[in-house]
Design a protein around this motif. Structure first.
Motif, PDB file in Angstrom:
ATOM      1  N   ARG A 176     -16.435  18.224  -5.469  1.00  0.00           N
ATOM      2  CA  ARG A 176     -15.464  18.626  -4.445  1.00  0.00           C
ATOM      3  C   ARG A 176     -16.138  18.946  -3.111  1.00  0.00           C
ATOM      4  O   ARG A 176     -16.955  19.852  -2.998  1.00  0.00           O
ATOM      5  CB  ARG A 176     -14.690  19.848  -4.927  1.00  0.00           C
ATOM      6  N   GLY A 212     -11.670  10.211  -1.586  1.00  0.00           N
ATOM      7  CA  GLY A 212     -10.671  10.969  -0.839  1.00  0.00           C
ATOM      8  C   GLY A 212     -10.172  12.174  -1.621  1.00  0.00           C
ATOM      9  O   GLY A 212     -10.017  13.274  -1.080  1.00  0.00           O
ATOM     10  N   GLN A 213      -9.911  11.977  -2.905  1.00  0.00           N
ATOM     11  CA  GLN A 213      -9.449  13.081  -3.747  1.00  0.00           C
ATOM     12  C   GLN A 213     -10.497  14.189  -3.859  1.00  0.00           C
ATOM     13  O   GLN A 213     -10.168  15.355  -4.063  1.00  0.00           O
ATOM     14  CB  GLN A 213      -9.113  12.563  -5.148  1.00  0.00           C
ATOM     15  N   SER A 214     -11.755  13.810  -3.709  1.00  0.00           N
ATOM     16  CA  SER A 214     -12.849  14.777  -3.811  1.00  0.00           C
ATOM     17  C   SER A 214     -13.180  15.425  -2.475  1.00  0.00           C
ATOM     18  O   SER A 214     -14.153  16.178  -2.391  1.00  0.00           O
ATOM     19  CB  SER A 214     -14.097  14.093  -4.388  1.00  0.00           C
ATOM     20  N   GLY A 215     -12.390  15.124  -1.433  1.00  0.00           N
ATOM     21  CA  GLY A 215     -12.638  15.751  -0.132  1.00  0.00           C
ATOM     22  C   GLY A 215     -13.851  15.184   0.575  1.00  0.00           C
ATOM     23  O   GLY A 215     -14.716  15.929   1.052  1.00  0.00           O
ATOM     24  N   PRO A 362      -6.093  12.524   0.545  1.00  0.00           N
ATOM     25  CA  PRO A 362      -5.825  13.078  -0.801  1.00  0.00           C
ATOM     26  C   PRO A 362      -4.339  12.963  -1.151  1.00  0.00           C
ATOM     27  O   PRO A 362      -3.462  13.194  -0.298  1.00  0.00           O
ATOM     28  CB  PRO A 362      -6.256  14.542  -0.674  1.00  0.00           C
TER      29      PRO A 362
END
Length: 365
Positions: A176, A212-215, A362
Motif C-alpha cells: 500500500r 492503482g488499487q495499491s496507491g 482506485p
C-alpha cells in the motif's frame, strides 16, 4: 551534411544542457602532448543526470582540452519544446542533443530539426541504432525493477510482471502506497516504456489496475523515485531506466536492489543528434564522433554501467558494471526509426494516457 573523418577529428566543438540545472565546465587548456588544436564552447541539452554526465564530459575534455562545455540537464519534453521554439524563432540552439526519449528525437529528425552527420563509426553502426545518418543510439539500456532490499529480506522481490501482480494482490499491507513508477504524462521515457509494454504484454492493464488499487506513487524523474526506494518509502519501482538504478545500487549497497524482468525486458537507447539550428554544429559533430568511437563508448559504458552499442566495444571485454551482462534475457530493443512516430501521434498519446489514468484510479469501495 557534416562529415567527420579521423584526420579532421581535431577541428571542432561547443556547450551542454539541463533539467533546470545548468553547469559549466571551463576548458582545461592545452597541455603537453595536446595536438588537437580544437577550441571553443559547446552547448549540450541532455536528459542525462549532471552527476553522471560530468565524468563523461571530463574524459572528452581530456581528449580536447581547448573545449569548454555548457551542460543543461532537462526533462525530455522540455528539451524537445525548447529546440522547436529556438529553431522556429530563427535563433540558435544546442550543438548536441542527447535524450532518453527516443520517440522525441526521431520526431526532430522527421520534422527537419536535425542535420545529417557522418562519423568515423557510421559505416559500422548497427542498422537498428541509427536513422538517416542523423539520429544515433549510443546506449543499450534496459527497463528494470528497483526494490528496497530490507523490505524483501524474507522473500524474493518480483522478477516478472506476474510476480509484481502477485505481490500487489497478496501483500496489500506491504504494498500500500509503496509501488512507484514514472508519471507518463511528464516523463517521455516513462510514456515510451508503457507504450512498449502495451505492445508486448496484453495483461499490462491488469498490472496497472493493481498498482492503482495499491496507491501507486508517480514521479517525473528516476532520482526522485530512487531516493524514496533507498529510505523504504517505496518498496518497488516499476520500469526504471537501468543506468540510474545501477548507479543507485552502487551508492546504496544493501538498500536498493535491481532486477531485469525475466518475462521480457524492454531496451531503449539514449539518442544523440546535432540540431539544424546548432550554433556550433562542427563541435556537436565532433562530440558525437567521440561518443561513437571505442574510447567514447567505453566511457559511456563505464560511467553509465551499460552495454555499449559500438561493435568494437561490445565485442570486447565487458566493462565493469551492474548491467554488463544481459545474456539469457528476452530483450526487446526499440529500433531508432519512423516506427516510433506512432507513439507520438496525439490521438494515440491521449488514449494511452487516459487509459493509464483510468487504470490507476482506485476502484470505489
Amino acid at each position: 551534411m557534416i562529415r567527420v573523418l579521423p584526420f579532421l577529428f581535431a577541428l571542432l566543438l561547443t556547450p551542454p544542457a539541463a533539467r533546470a540545472e545548468i553547469s559549466f565546465l571551463p576548458a582545461p587548456g592545452p597541455g603537453a602532448g595536446d595536438e588537437s588544436g580544437v577550441s571553443g564552447e559547446i552547448v549540450i541539452y541532455s536528459s542525462l543526470d549532471t552527476r553522471l554526465a560530468h565524468p563523461l564530459l571530463a574524459a572528452f575534455q581530456a581528449r580536447y582540452p581547448g573545449i569548454a562545455i555548457r551542460y543543461e540537464d532537462l526533462l525530455t519534453g522540455e528539451m524537445h519544446e525548447r529546440i522547436l521554439r529556438e529553431t522556429d524563432n530563427a535563433g540558435v540552439t544546442a550543438d548536441l542533443v542527447f535524450s532518453s526519449a527516443m520517440d522525441l528525437q526521431v520526431k526532430l529528425v522527421n520534422d527537419g530539426y536535425a542535420q545529417r552527420v557522418v562519423t568515423a563509426a557510421t559505416g559500422d553502426w548497427p542498422g537498428w541504432a541509427m536513422w538517416r545518418e542523423t539520429a544515433y543510439a549510443l546506449t543499450y539500456e534496459p527497463a528494470v525493477f528497483a526494490w528496497h532490499v530490507p523490505s524483501f529480506a524474507d522473500h524474493p522481490p518480483p522478477a516478472t510482471r506476474a510476480d509484481l501482480l502477485a505481490w500487489l494482490e497478496d501483500a496489500p499491507a506491504a504494498a500500500r502506497g509503496r509501488i512507484g513508477t514514472y508519471d507518463i504524462a511528464r516523463s517521455g521515457v516513462g510514456y515510451l516504456f508503457l507504450a512498449r509494454d502495451q505492445d508486448l504484454f496484453p495483461g499490462i492493464w491488469q498490472v496497472m489496475a493493481a498498482m492503482g488499487q495499491s496507491g501507486v506513487q508517480q514521479y517525473p524523474t528516476s532520482q526522485e523515485l530512487l531516493a524514496r526506494i533507498a529510505t523504504g518509502e517505496i518498496a518497488v519501482g516499476y520500469n526504471l531506466l537501468g543506468s540510474y538504478v545501477a548507479e543507485a545500487v552502487r551508492q546504496n549497497p544493501g538498500q536498493i536492489g535491481m532486477t531485469l524482468p525475466q518475462d521480457f525486458t524492454v531496451v531503449v537507447s539514449r539518442v544523440a543528434l546535432v540540431p539544424r539550428a546548432a550554433a556550433r554544429p562542427e563541435l556537436g559533430a565532433l562530440l558525437l564522433d567521440w561518443l561513437m568511437s571505442p574510447e567514447g563508448q567505453s566511457e559511456l559504458s563505464r560511467h553509465l554501467r551499460l552495454p555499449a552499442v559500438g561493435l568494437e566495444v561490445a565485442a570486447g571485454e565487458s566493462p565493469s558494471g551492474a548491467l554488463a551482462d544481459l545474456s539469457g534475457l528476452r530483450l526487446k530493443p526499440v529500433p531508432v526509426g519512423p516506427g516510433m512516430l506512432a507513439y507520438l501521434d496525439q490521438a494515440n498519446r491521449s488514449r494511452l494516457i487516459a487509459r493509464w489514468q483510468q487504470a490507476l484510479r482506485p476502484a470505489a469501495p
